[in-house]
Design a protein around this motif. Structure first.
Motif: not given
Length: 339
Positions: A216-235
């Motif tokens: 958790d980095f303070p003052r971050g401004t990067l966001t992800e789209s709702t669609e991307d966040a809902a997709e399963d992450d296969a990392g």
């Protein structure tokens, strides 16, 4: 121009690529000294993180990544590197001495050097596309050339142990005022900075990708789209480990991490080094015992995967001007090859 050693501008150009290496909190804790026929890598302890990294292990891993970047850059420019690690036991900050020799660049040399300016630390979620096993095997093979093991943690039980340790380490550091103050010092930077972590490259708020708790980095401004966040992450998570746990092992771990990250970039994979779980003694010990069965010592965790198709390109992290990290060796009053 000398045919037996690279000239000053060649070395300066290679170092300009070397400093693109990833480093803990983008502290860039390195210095380079140029001799008549050698390049020397030194640790810059003024950029240490005493709360997060009291032993300087992350610092040496960072310097090892810069060392590998330098060798890659020189190789693409037609110079192989004979590397002497920790060449002076009386000076533990003298991390490596490189002697360049004429060399015909291979396709791999050129591809890895080309990857340097394209590599980013991508803290966003990855897509649901699985990473091919042959890609993971290539990353592991190239890391092994540098004396390290890179182990994909695909077994469900071992994966659960690993993500639990990552989560516990995040909680431990968040409860440590010294660690949180140190992170706040280096995070949330603007594009006018020449070091530290850009606010635009860190996510807002606490972030989990699947079960993986990202730092958790303070003052971050990067966001992800709702669609991307809902997709399963296969990392995929890979643990980078060495047989021993000493400064030379840390340096080699950094070299191996650089090789794996540049290879991932060459393969068009997104990647993110994760060091937090190994900065806390208890969780590092758990990973060594439960994930590695005490057969090796964990030094870094890498997360790799496919970026979302619509993910916007990330800006390059800032870097100090090259001239700030280059000094002639004592006794040289002008750059080599220019006297």
């Amino acid at each position: 121009m000398s045919t037996t050693r690279p000239d000053h501008e060649t070395l300066r150009g290679a170092i300009a690529l070397a400093v693109r290496a990833p480093s803990v909190h983008n502290t860039q804790p390195w210095l380079f000294r140029l001799g008549e026929s050698s390049v020397h890598l030194l640790a810059d302890r003024s950029r240490a993180l005493p709360a997060t990294d009291p032993a300087g292990r992350d610092l040496l891993i960072s310097c090892g990544a810069a060392l590998h970047h330098l060798c890659v850059a020189l190789a693409a420019l037609g110079w192989s590197s004979e590397v002497h690690r920790i060449p002076n036991p009386a000076d533990p900050d003298h991390l490596a001495a490189l002697e360049p020799h004429r060399h015909h660049p291979s396709d791999e040399d050129i591809a890895l050097a080309a990857a340097i300016n394209h590599r980013r630390t991508d803290r966003r979620s990855f897509s649901s596309w699985p990473v091919p096993s042959e890609h993971l095997e290539l990353l592991s093979r190239r890391a092994a050339r540098h004396g390290a093991l890179l182990i994909p943690v695909t077994d469900v039980r071992l994966h659960n142990h690993l993500v639990t340790a990552i989560d516990q380490a995040a909680a431990a550091q968040q409860a440590d005022p010294a660690c949180t103050a140190e992170l706040a010092t280096w995070a949330g930077r603007t594009r006018l900075a020449d070091d530290g972590i850009l606010a635009t490259n860190t996510l807002t708020g606490p972030t989990f990708h699947g079960a993986v708790h990202m730092r958790d980095f303070p003052r971050g401004t990067l966001t992800e789209s709702t669609e991307d966040a809902a997709e399963d992450d296969a990392g995929e998570l890979l643990v980078l480990a060495t047989p021993d746990d000493d400064p030379q092992s840390w340096l080699r771990a950094g070299e191996a991490a650089s090789a794996a990250l540049l290879t991932a970039t060459e393969l068009n994979l997104a990647s993110c080094p994760l060091s937090q779980a190994l900065e806390v003694a208890n969780t590092r010990a758990v990973i060594q015992e439960l994930v590695l069965d005490n057969d090796a010592v964990p030094q870094l965790i890498l997360r790799v995967g496919w970026a979302h198709t619509a993910a916007a390109p990330l800006p390059q992290s800032p870097r100090r001007p090259v001239d700030e990290v280059i000094d002639p060796l004592p006794g040289l009053t002008s750059p080599p090859n220019e006297r």
